[in-house]
Write a protein that holds these residues in place. Structure first.
Motif, PDB file in Angstrom:
ATOM      1  N   UNK A  19       1.219 -29.111  17.730  1.00 49.11           N
ATOM      2  CA  UNK A  19       0.121 -28.156  17.861  1.00 49.11           C
ATOM      3  C   UNK A  19      -1.218 -28.875  17.881  1.00 49.11           C
ATOM      4  N   UNK A  20      -1.361 -29.862  16.956  1.00 52.01           N
ATOM      5  CA  UNK A  20      -2.604 -30.609  16.923  1.00 52.01           C
ATOM      6  C   UNK A  20      -2.805 -31.403  18.207  1.00 52.01           C
ATOM      7  N   UNK A  21      -1.722 -32.006  18.663  1.00 55.55           N
ATOM      8  CA  UNK A  21      -1.800 -32.814  19.887  1.00 55.55           C
ATOM      9  C   UNK A  21      -2.144 -31.962  21.094  1.00 55.55           C
ATOM     10  N   UNK A  22      -1.733 -30.679  21.031  1.00 54.09           N
ATOM     11  CA  UNK A  22      -1.922 -29.813  22.188  1.00 54.09           C
ATOM     12  C   UNK A  22      -3.313 -29.196  22.239  1.00 54.09           C
ATOM     13  N   UNK A  23      -4.113 -29.346  21.159  1.00 60.11           N
ATOM     14  CA  UNK A  23      -5.436 -28.748  21.167  1.00 60.11           C
ATOM     15  C   UNK A  23      -6.253 -29.310  22.318  1.00 60.11           C
ATOM     16  N   UNK A  24      -6.884 -28.417  23.039  1.00 55.77           N
ATOM     17  CA  UNK A  24      -7.650 -28.817  24.208  1.00 55.77           C
ATOM     18  C   UNK A  24      -8.983 -29.455  23.797  1.00 55.77           C
ATOM     19  N   UNK A  25      -9.457 -30.346  24.645  1.00 45.96           N
ATOM     20  CA  UNK A  25     -10.762 -30.966  24.385  1.00 45.96           C
ATOM     21  C   UNK A  25     -11.534 -31.088  25.689  1.00 45.96           C
ATOM     22  N   UNK A  26     -12.840 -31.146  25.544  1.00 49.25           N
ATOM     23  CA  UNK A  26     -13.738 -31.225  26.690  1.00 49.25           C
ATOM     24  C   UNK A  26     -14.774 -32.297  26.394  1.00 49.25           C
ATOM     25  N   UNK A  27     -14.865 -33.299  27.268  1.00 51.62           N
ATOM     26  CA  UNK A  27     -15.842 -34.366  27.089  1.00 51.62           C
ATOM     27  C   UNK A  27     -16.997 -34.135  28.048  1.00 51.62           C
ATOM     28  N   UNK A  28     -18.196 -34.005  27.472  1.00 54.35           N
ATOM     29  CA  UNK A  28     -19.391 -33.703  28.258  1.00 54.35           C
ATOM     30  C   UNK A  28     -20.372 -34.859  28.136  1.00 54.35           C
ATOM     31  N   UNK A 256     -12.267 -36.367  37.745  1.00 54.62           N
ATOM     32  CA  UNK A 256     -11.379 -36.939  36.728  1.00 54.62           C
ATOM     33  C   UNK A 256     -11.104 -35.982  35.568  1.00 54.62           C
ATOM     34  N   UNK A 257     -11.689 -34.801  35.578  1.00 52.33           N
ATOM     35  CA  UNK A 257     -11.542 -33.858  34.463  1.00 52.33           C
ATOM     36  C   UNK A 257     -10.069 -33.597  34.158  1.00 52.33           C
ATOM     37  N   UNK A 258      -9.718 -33.695  32.875  1.00 57.91           N
ATOM     38  CA  UNK A 258      -8.312 -33.527  32.472  1.00 57.91           C
ATOM     39  C   UNK A 258      -7.869 -32.069  32.555  1.00 57.91           C
ATOM     40  N   UNK A 259      -8.767 -31.153  32.248  1.00 57.75           N
ATOM     41  CA  UNK A 259      -8.434 -29.725  32.236  1.00 57.75           C
ATOM     42  C   UNK A 259      -9.524 -28.987  32.995  1.00 57.75           C
TER      43      UNK A 259
END
Length: 334
Positions: A19-28, A256-259
């Motif tokens: 669950x922790x690994x699956x948390x989404x992240x956004x790098x700005x 290159x955005x992951x999500x």
């Protein structure tokens, strides 16, 4: 009981890992004043994280030009999902890198002077470049760019470097739009009034407020900060008869955005009221879309230029290097 507790804790840790690994992240990637504790970044992060069940991570750089330079250096290997903080003078150059994708969202709610519509970049605020003066020190302020260029060399101004700073680039285009082919001569004359050229806006404005110079290149909206946050009225913009260049700050999704869905969700959020409410009294710029509450009446007291100056984005991209070289040559004659 101790064994059971340890086993339960271990089991919880094991089953929590996915669950922790699956948390989404956004790098700005954005600029330093945006992410500072007094800037909009922390509030934007908190507001978006509430709605996205994700983590927003900022990478801070000096200014908008520095953002594009960093992205060019990193290329396809960049960690950025979104670049936030380049402006209308850099959009064509940014698109030419091939490192951005179309945003695919409805931006019809966006309203800026002169309009702005782009398939790749979404605006989030705007302001007009202006000379800010300390009215306690400048008794006869310039009323035009010509007045500034031809004025008393003893009355200094701090400006930003067009190679690293979007305000510096805006000033470069301002001089070019008013003086045309005579821009080198104008810069050579103005150079005698320039106390120093800083890498970015924060350094320039800091020198101004510390009293190092009575004038600085900033925005028509800058006095709002002093009037609202400090109850200080001595710092004011002066309106120039030739008009003022506009800066429209934008954000875009990298290839290159992951999500990309998450990145797209952020851009939608960016032109909604939760984000736009934060802009006026944290980034001290004008919102580009509807806010949920009226602006502070102080914003009505600011300079609202009668004429907005623009240089077509394609021309800005094609001629920026030549105009920067022209500026460097003129400044070397100081």
């Amino acid at each position: 009981m101790r064994r059971i507790s340890l086993f339960a804790a271990a089991a919880f840790a094991v089953f929590s890992l996915p669950a922790l690994a699956a948390q989404k992240s956004l790098t700005i990637y954005t600029y330093e004043s945006f992410t500072s504790e007094w800037g909009p970044g922390p509030k934007v992060k908190a507001a978006f994280e509430k709605s996205c069940d994700c983590t927003v991570n900022y990478v801070s750089l000096g200014d908008g030009v520095a953002l594009l330079t960093r992205l060019k250096m990193e290329g396809a290997a960049s960690k950025a999902d979104i670049v936030l903080g380049i402006d209308n003078n850099l959009t064509e150059e940014a698109k030419a890198t091939g490192l951005f994708v179309d945003h695919g969202i409805d931006t019809s709610a966006v309203k800026v002077p002169g309009g702005f519509e782009d398939p790749v970049f979404v605006p989030y605020d705007y302001g007009h470049f202006a000379v800010i003066i300390n009215t306690n020190e400048v008794k006869n302020p310039p009323k035009s760019l010509h007045d500034l260029v031809d004025g008393d060399p003893a009355e200094k101004i701090v400006i930003e470097d067009p190679r690293t700073s979007t305000p510096g680039l805006g000033m470069l285009f301002w001089v070019k739009s008013v003086y045309g082919d005579k821009a080198p001569e104008a810069w050579a004359k103005l150079s005698k009034r320039i106390l120093t050229v800083t890498p970015g806006w924060s350094e320039a404005y800091g020198l101004f407020t510390k009293g190092e110079a009575p004038m600085v290149l900033s925005y028509t909206t800058s006095p709002a900060y002093h009037m609202i946050a400090e109850n200080v009225n001595r710092y004011q913009a002066v309106e120039f008869s030739e008009g003022h260049p506009i800066q429209i700050e934008v954000a875009g999704i990298t290839k290159a955005a992951k999500d990309k869905e998450l990145a797209q969700a952020f851009l939608k959020f960016m032109i909604g009221p939760d984000f736009q409410d934060i802009i006026p009294e944290n980034n001290w710029m004008m919102p580009v879309a509807a806010t949920s509450k009226p602006l502070n009446p102080v914003f009505d007291k600011l300079v609202h230029p009668a004429k907005t100056l623009t240089i077509p984005a394609a021309e800005a991209a094609a001629k920026r290097k030549a105009w920067v070289d022209e500026w460097l040559a003129a400044m070397s004659m100081k």
